[in-house]
Design a protein around this motif. Structure first.
Motif, mmCIF file in Angstrom:
data_model
loop_
_atom_site.group_PDB
_atom_site.id
_atom_site.type_symbol
_atom_site.label_atom_id
_atom_site.label_comp_id
_atom_site.label_asym_id
_atom_site.label_seq_id
_atom_site.Cartn_x
_atom_site.Cartn_y
_atom_site.Cartn_z
ATOM 1 N N ALA A 21 54.756 87.701 16.119
ATOM 2 C CA ALA A 21 55.917 88.591 16.202
ATOM 3 C C ALA A 21 56.914 88.006 17.191
ATOM 4 C CB ALA A 21 55.485 89.990 16.629
ATOM 5 N N GLY A 22 58.092 88.585 17.232
ATOM 6 C CA GLY A 22 59.138 88.082 18.116
ATOM 7 C C GLY A 22 59.404 88.995 19.289
ATOM 8 N N GLY A 23 58.971 88.576 20.457
ATOM 9 C CA GLY A 23 59.238 89.322 21.680
ATOM 10 C C GLY A 23 57.991 89.925 22.293
ATOM 11 N N PRO A 24 58.016 90.098 23.611
ATOM 12 C CA PRO A 24 56.841 90.611 24.318
ATOM 13 C C PRO A 24 56.466 92.043 23.950
ATOM 14 C CG PRO A 24 58.681 90.282 25.842
ATOM 15 C CD PRO A 24 59.087 89.706 24.526
ATOM 16 N N LYS A 25 57.444 92.899 23.667
ATOM 17 C CA LYS A 25 57.113 94.291 23.304
ATOM 18 C C LYS A 25 56.375 94.363 21.980
ATOM 19 C CE LYS A 25 60.606 96.776 25.895
ATOM 20 N NZ LYS A 25 61.706 97.745 25.846
ATOM 21 N N LYS A 26 56.813 93.575 21.023
ATOM 22 C CA LYS A 26 56.137 93.570 19.726
ATOM 23 C C LYS A 26 54.731 92.992 19.855
ATOM 24 C CE LYS A 26 60.193 93.455 16.752
ATOM 25 N NZ LYS A 26 60.939 92.698 15.729
ATOM 26 N N CYS A 27 54.577 91.953 20.655
ATOM 27 C CA CYS A 27 53.254 91.358 20.849
ATOM 28 C C CYS A 27 52.330 92.326 21.585
ATOM 29 C CB CYS A 27 53.376 90.023 21.585
ATOM 30 S SG CYS A 27 54.084 88.725 20.533
ATOM 31 N N GLN A 28 52.866 93.046 22.533
ATOM 32 C CA GLN A 28 52.085 94.064 23.234
ATOM 33 C C GLN A 28 51.625 95.149 22.256
ATOM 34 O OE1 GLN A 28 54.249 95.931 26.432
ATOM 35 N NE2 GLN A 28 52.509 97.158 27.079
ATOM 36 N N TYR A 29 52.500 95.559 21.366
ATOM 37 C CA TYR A 29 52.160 96.536 20.331
ATOM 38 C C TYR A 29 51.006 96.035 19.463
ATOM 39 C CZ TYR A 29 52.646 98.887 15.789
ATOM 40 O OH TYR A 29 52.390 99.542 14.612
ATOM 41 N N LEU A 30 51.048 94.756 19.087
ATOM 42 C CA LEU A 30 49.997 94.197 18.238
ATOM 43 C C LEU A 30 48.631 94.261 18.904
ATOM 44 C CD1 LEU A 30 51.762 91.009 16.815
ATOM 45 C CD2 LEU A 30 51.476 93.245 15.716
ATOM 46 N N VAL A 31 48.591 93.948 20.180
ATOM 47 C CA VAL A 31 47.311 93.890 20.894
ATOM 48 C C VAL A 31 46.852 95.280 21.354
ATOM 49 C CG1 VAL A 31 46.154 92.938 22.926
ATOM 50 C CG2 VAL A 31 47.699 91.506 21.592
ATOM 51 N N GLU A 32 47.774 96.065 21.899
ATOM 52 C CA GLU A 32 47.384 97.349 22.474
ATOM 53 C C GLU A 32 47.287 98.480 21.461
ATOM 54 O OE1 GLU A 32 49.845 98.196 25.859
ATOM 55 O OE2 GLU A 32 49.215 96.367 26.899
ATOM 56 N N GLU A 33 48.197 98.538 20.519
ATOM 57 C CA GLU A 33 48.197 99.634 19.551
ATOM 58 C C GLU A 33 47.406 99.300 18.282
ATOM 59 O OE1 GLU A 33 49.471 102.706 20.138
ATOM 60 O OE2 GLU A 33 50.014 102.012 22.147
ATOM 61 N N LEU A 34 47.663 98.115 17.723
ATOM 62 C CA LEU A 34 46.962 97.738 16.495
ATOM 63 C C LEU A 34 45.594 97.122 16.763
ATOM 64 C CD1 LEU A 34 49.783 96.287 14.198
ATOM 65 C CD2 LEU A 34 48.925 98.629 14.381
ATOM 66 N N LYS A 35 45.334 96.801 18.040
ATOM 67 C CA LYS A 35 44.041 96.238 18.457
ATOM 68 C C LYS A 35 43.749 94.887 17.805
ATOM 69 C CE LYS A 35 43.215 99.953 20.847
ATOM 70 N NZ LYS A 35 43.750 99.992 22.186
ATOM 71 N N LEU A 36 44.804 94.086 17.618
ATOM 72 C CA LEU A 36 44.575 92.734 17.120
ATOM 73 C C LEU A 36 43.947 91.905 18.230
ATOM 74 C CD1 LEU A 36 47.744 91.916 14.996
ATOM 75 C CD2 LEU A 36 45.696 93.209 14.396
ATOM 76 N N ASP A 37 43.332 90.810 17.841
ATOM 77 C CA ASP A 37 42.600 89.975 18.798
ATOM 78 C C ASP A 37 43.513 89.054 19.599
ATOM 79 O OD1 ASP A 37 39.776 90.756 18.035
ATOM 80 O OD2 ASP A 37 40.631 90.186 16.105
ATOM 81 N N GLY A 38 44.737 88.919 19.183
ATOM 82 C CA GLY A 38 45.686 88.091 19.902
ATOM 83 C C GLY A 38 47.055 88.204 19.276
ATOM 84 N N ALA A 39 48.053 87.713 20.005
ATOM 85 C CA ALA A 39 49.421 87.739 19.501
ATOM 86 C C ALA A 39 50.137 86.458 19.892
ATOM 87 C CB ALA A 39 50.169 88.948 20.052
ATOM 88 N N ILE A 40 50.970 85.988 18.995
ATOM 89 C CA ILE A 40 51.799 84.806 19.210
ATOM 90 C C ILE A 40 53.249 85.259 19.185
ATOM 91 C CG2 ILE A 40 52.547 82.608 18.217
ATOM 92 C CD1 ILE A 40 49.671 82.380 17.062
ATOM 93 N N ASP A 41 53.978 84.948 20.243
ATOM 94 C CA ASP A 41 55.388 85.324 20.357
ATOM 95 C C ASP A 41 56.251 84.125 20.010
ATOM 96 O OD1 ASP A 41 57.928 86.119 21.061
ATOM 97 O OD2 ASP A 41 57.419 86.675 23.117
ATOM 98 N N TYR A 42 56.823 84.142 18.824
ATOM 99 C CA TYR A 42 57.614 82.977 18.408
ATOM 100 C C TYR A 42 58.925 82.849 19.188
ATOM 101 C CZ TYR A 42 60.501 86.031 15.448
ATOM 102 O OH TYR A 42 61.336 87.017 14.971
ATOM 103 N N LYS A 43 59.293 83.874 19.949
ATOM 104 C CA LYS A 43 60.493 83.809 20.777
ATOM 105 C C LYS A 43 60.198 83.376 22.218
ATOM 106 C CE LYS A 43 63.247 87.238 18.315
ATOM 107 N NZ LYS A 43 63.969 88.521 18.450
ATOM 108 N N ASN A 44 58.946 83.155 22.532
ATOM 109 C CA ASN A 44 58.553 82.777 23.895
ATOM 110 C C ASN A 44 59.194 81.446 24.275
ATOM 111 O OD1 ASN A 44 57.097 81.781 26.181
ATOM 112 N ND2 ASN A 44 55.386 83.105 25.657
ATOM 113 N N SER A 45 59.910 81.441 25.382
ATOM 114 C CA SER A 45 60.584 80.218 25.817
ATOM 115 C C SER A 45 59.758 79.418 26.822
ATOM 116 C CB SER A 45 61.949 80.551 26.418
ATOM 117 O OG SER A 45 61.801 81.384 27.550
ATOM 118 N N GLU A 46 58.628 79.965 27.241
ATOM 119 C CA GLU A 46 57.777 79.284 28.220
ATOM 120 C C GLU A 46 56.641 78.497 27.581
ATOM 121 O OE1 GLU A 46 56.522 82.161 31.105
ATOM 122 O OE2 GLU A 46 58.569 82.856 31.451
ATOM 123 N N LYS A 47 56.177 78.944 26.420
ATOM 124 C CA LYS A 47 55.086 78.264 25.715
ATOM 125 C C LYS A 47 55.524 77.944 24.299
ATOM 126 C CE LYS A 47 51.264 80.460 28.167
ATOM 127 N NZ LYS A 47 50.044 81.250 28.001
#
Length: 107
Positions: free
Chosen positions: A58-84
């Motif tokens: 997903a794009g952005g930290p809030k969406k990635c947080q939603y994936l892990v915390e709300e949907l309980k996915l095992d991980g998230a990749i932020d395609y907008k991350n400028s650090e990694k």
């Protein structure tokens, strides 16, 4: 129908996860692109129901947080991350590789 298994969301996700290719197996790693959207979030949950390890993109930290915390996915990749880079994130979240990709993004 506008329910979970409606034509534009649930049925699309269900068909993609279970009929376009072989269904994900328990313990395999599944990556779902567009995982915070309507179709992607359903596809990710369907893949989780098979016992697979699911990583959402997903794009952005809030969406990635939603994936892990709300949907309980095992991980998230932020395609907008400028650090990694994407490569660094994929390596970190999928250390044993990727067995199944649900590519939900076109264009």
């Amino acid at each position: 129908s506008l329910g979970l298994m409606g034509l534009t969301t649930g049925l699309t996700a269900y068909t993609g996860v279970f009929y376009v290719s072989r269904r994900p197996r328990k313990g395999e790693t599944v990556v779902v692109t567009g995982a915070a959207g309507a179709v992607g979030s359903v596809a990710a949950q369907l893949a989780k129901a098979t016992g697979a390890r699911v990583v959402g993109v997903a794009g952005g930290p809030k969406k990635c947080q939603y994936l892990v915390e709300e949907l309980k996915l095992d991980g998230a990749i932020d395609y907008k991350n400028s650090e990694k880079t994407l490569e660094e994130q994929i390596t970190a979240t999928c250390p044993d590789g990727i067995d199944f990709i649900y590519d939900n993004v076109g264009g």
